[in-house]
Scaffold this active site. Structure first.
Site, PDB file in Angstrom:
ATOM      1  N   CYS A   1      -2.479  -3.383   8.455  1.00  0.00           N
ATOM      2  CA  CYS A   1      -2.100  -2.061   8.958  1.00  0.00           C
ATOM      3  C   CYS A   1      -1.593  -2.173  10.396  1.00  0.00           C
ATOM      4  O   CYS A   1      -0.683  -1.451  10.799  1.00  0.00           O
ATOM      5  CB  CYS A   1      -3.288  -1.119   8.906  1.00  0.00           C
TER       6      CYS A   1
ATOM      7  N   CYS B   1       0.819  -1.213   0.000  1.00  0.00           N
ATOM      8  CA  CYS B   1       0.000   0.000   0.000  1.00  0.00           C
ATOM      9  C   CYS B   1       0.850   1.260   0.000  1.00  0.00           C
ATOM     10  O   CYS B   1       0.344   2.343  -0.242  1.00  0.00           O
ATOM     11  CB  CYS B   1      -0.943   0.013   1.197  1.00  0.00           C
TER      12      CYS B   1
END
Ligand code: FES
Length: 147
Positions: free
Chosen positions: A105, A35
């Protein structure tokens, strides 16, 4: 059910311990190749190896902000050894969960803490088991999520 828990939203909107520590004793920077998000963690550590202050900067998504914020709260006042044991799972649990596709994350937060501890060890010539940081060089963080 809402996609994000209230705790996630709270830490996203009002992240704790944002910033940097000029004279940090350990700094860890990690990124997620997929990402492109980046997280930097600063630790102030006293002579008893207790983390007296911690700050972070995240160039990343809302979940990265929320998990790094929660991670800083969880390790403040702890020893570096205890901080090393912080898992992304514990951070996610403390936030009352994250959507599955956002779990990676939280891995970033765990890795940032560990990278900062490793930096502290390296700077001070403190011996450590390389096994503890074995996965730090891997680019593919998603594999660590597992479930
Ligand atoms: Fe990259 Fe969340 S999408 S850390």
């Amino acid at each position: 059910m809402a996609l994000y828990s209230e705790k996630v939203m709270d830490h996203f909107r009002n992240p704790r311990n944002v910033g940097q520590i000029e004279d940090a004793d350990g700094i860890g920077e990690v990124g997620n190749a997929k990402c492109g998000d980046i997280m930097r963690m600063y630790l102030k550590i006293d002579e008893n190896q207790v983390i007296t202050d911690v700050k972070f900067n995240t160039f990343g998504c809302g979940s990265a902000i929320a998990t790094s914020s929660m991670a800083t709260e969880l390790i403040k006042g702890k020893t570096v050894k205890e901080a090393l044991e912080l898992s992304n799972k514990a951070v996610v649990e403390a936030l009352d969960g994250l959507p599955v596709h956002k779990l990676h994350c939280s891995v970033l937060a765990e890795q940032a803490v560990r990278a900062a501890v490793k930096d502290y060890y390296d700077r001070n010539g403190i011996a450590y088991d390389p096994e503890d940081f074995r996965d730090m060089d891997e680019e593919e963080l998603h594999e660590h999520v597992g479930h």
